[in-house]
Design a protein around this motif. Structure first.
Motif, PDB file in Angstrom:
ATOM      1  N   GLU A   1       8.349  86.033  15.488  1.00 27.42           N
ATOM      2  CA  GLU A   1       7.845  84.648  15.489  1.00 27.42           C
ATOM      3  C   GLU A   1       7.060  84.219  14.257  1.00 27.42           C
ATOM      4  OE1 GLU A   1       5.408  87.490  17.159  1.00 27.42           O
ATOM      5  OE2 GLU A   1       7.107  86.917  18.349  1.00 27.42           O
TER       6      GLU A   1
ATOM      7  N   LYS B   1      12.113  76.105   7.354  1.00 25.22           N
ATOM      8  CA  LYS B   1      10.666  76.338   7.474  1.00 25.22           C
ATOM      9  C   LYS B   1      10.347  76.653   8.932  1.00 25.22           C
ATOM     10  CE  LYS B   1       8.532  75.677   3.567  1.00 25.22           C
ATOM     11  NZ  LYS B   1       7.978  76.874   2.965  1.00 25.22           N
ATOM     12  N   ASN B   2       9.365  77.517   9.130  1.00 25.77           N
ATOM     13  CA  ASN B   2       8.927  77.917  10.465  1.00 25.77           C
ATOM     14  C   ASN B   2      10.046  78.565  11.272  1.00 25.77           C
ATOM     15  OD1 ASN B   2       6.262  76.834  10.051  1.00 25.77           O
ATOM     16  ND2 ASN B   2       7.192  74.814  10.330  1.00 25.77           N
ATOM     17  N   ALA B   3      10.823  79.399  10.606  1.00 28.76           N
ATOM     18  CA  ALA B   3      11.928  80.098  11.269  1.00 28.76           C
ATOM     19  C   ALA B   3      11.385  81.008  12.365  1.00 28.76           C
ATOM     20  CB  ALA B   3      12.721  80.904  10.249  1.00 28.76           C
ATOM     21  N   ALA B   4      12.177  81.160  13.404  1.00 29.07           N
ATOM     22  CA  ALA B   4      11.815  82.048  14.510  1.00 29.07           C
ATOM     23  C   ALA B   4      13.096  82.616  15.102  1.00 29.07           C
ATOM     24  CB  ALA B   4      11.036  81.289  15.569  1.00 29.07           C
TER      25      ALA B   4
ATOM     26  N   ASN C   1      14.650  78.877  15.795  1.00 27.84           N
ATOM     27  CA  ASN C   1      14.613  77.899  14.710  1.00 27.84           C
ATOM     28  C   ASN C   1      15.179  78.541  13.460  1.00 27.84           C
ATOM     29  OD1 ASN C   1      14.075  75.511  13.277  1.00 27.84           O
ATOM     30  ND2 ASN C   1      12.095  76.288  12.611  1.00 27.84           N
TER      31      ASN C   1
ATOM     32  N   ASP D   1      11.738  82.615   6.765  1.00 26.08           N
ATOM     33  CA  ASP D   1      12.176  81.262   6.394  1.00 26.08           C
ATOM     34  C   ASP D   1      13.313  81.314   5.381  1.00 26.08           C
ATOM     35  OD1 ASP D   1      10.157  80.313   8.037  1.00 26.08           O
ATOM     36  OD2 ASP D   1       8.950  79.474   6.411  1.00 26.08           O
TER      37      ASP D   1
ATOM     38  N   ASP E   1       7.752  88.798   7.191  1.00 19.49           N
ATOM     39  CA  ASP E   1       6.647  87.850   7.116  1.00 19.49           C
ATOM     40  C   ASP E   1       7.265  86.452   7.210  1.00 19.49           C
ATOM     41  OD1 ASP E   1       7.444  86.935   4.519  1.00 19.49           O
ATOM     42  OD2 ASP E   1       6.297  88.552   3.593  1.00 19.49           O
ATOM     43  N   SER E   2       6.448  85.446   7.410  1.00 16.03           N
ATOM     44  CA  SER E   2       6.986  84.100   7.674  1.00 16.03           C
ATOM     45  C   SER E   2       7.814  83.560   6.515  1.00 16.03           C
ATOM     46  CB  SER E   2       5.861  83.123   8.043  1.00 16.03           C
ATOM     47  OG  SER E   2       4.927  83.036   6.995  1.00 16.03           O
ATOM     48  N   SER E   3       7.395  83.785   5.261  1.00 17.20           N
ATOM     49  CA  SER E   3       8.158  83.225   4.145  1.00 17.20           C
ATOM     50  C   SER E   3       9.512  83.931   3.983  1.00 17.20           C
ATOM     51  CB  SER E   3       7.355  83.285   2.839  1.00 17.20           C
ATOM     52  OG  SER E   3       7.104  84.619   2.473  1.00 17.20           O
TER      53      SER E   3
END
Length: 156
Positions: free
Chosen positions: A35, A52-55, A76, A46, A41-43
């Motif tokens: 998540e 952006k804000n991939a999950a 996402n 993504d 990591d988030s970037s």
């Protein structure tokens, strides 16, 4: 170089996981709800998923020999079922997952009894010493079951 894993994008992981585990015998070896999570990591997530804000949720399953499948359902961007014509022969890309089975007649009957779509309603022989049939996972991905004669093609 050696084989590591195959990623299969699924539209409903809770529906697909029993198909790969219970019907085909892959064992659950690692599961992660991302998540983002432990793997990305988030970037990076993504970048991989292109939003952006991939999950995404990932479950890796393996057979007794260690062949691994990564089953992934993204939230996402939302994973949706590909049109059947994109999953069939005649389009580029990986078109089938071929698995070795010891008893093809048993698997054939279990696939039929579970109501999964078959490409053919019979088992055929692609070449001497083999028996095979093709069927589809819950999202329409093509799977080829192969029973290979040990006498004709000895394993290592």
């Amino acid at each position: 170089m050696s084989f590591n894993h195959i990623c299969i994008i699924v539209s409903d992981l809770d529906r697909s996981l029993p198909f790969y585990q219970d019907l085909l015998g892959f064992k659950n070896v690692i599961a992660e709800s991302t998540e983002p999570g432990i793997w990305f990591d988030s970037s990076t997530l993504d970048d991989i998923l292109g939003v952006k804000n991939a999950a995404t949720r990932i479950v890796v399953v393996a057979d007794d020999d260690g062949a691994a499948l990564e089953l992934q359902q993204a939230a996402n961007p939302l994973s949706t079922k590909a049109p059947d014509e994109y999953l069939r022969y005649g389009k580029t890309g990986v078109k089938e997952l071929a698995i070795d089975v010891a008893d093809i007649d048993d698997l054939f009957q279990r696939v039929k009894a579970a109501g999964h779509e078959l490409q053919t309603d019979y088992i055929w022989s692609p070449y001497a010493g083999t028996r095979s049939f093709l069927f589809y996972d819950p999202d329409g991905a093509l799977i080829q079951a192969m029973e290979v004669s040990e006498e004709r093609f000895p394993r290592k």
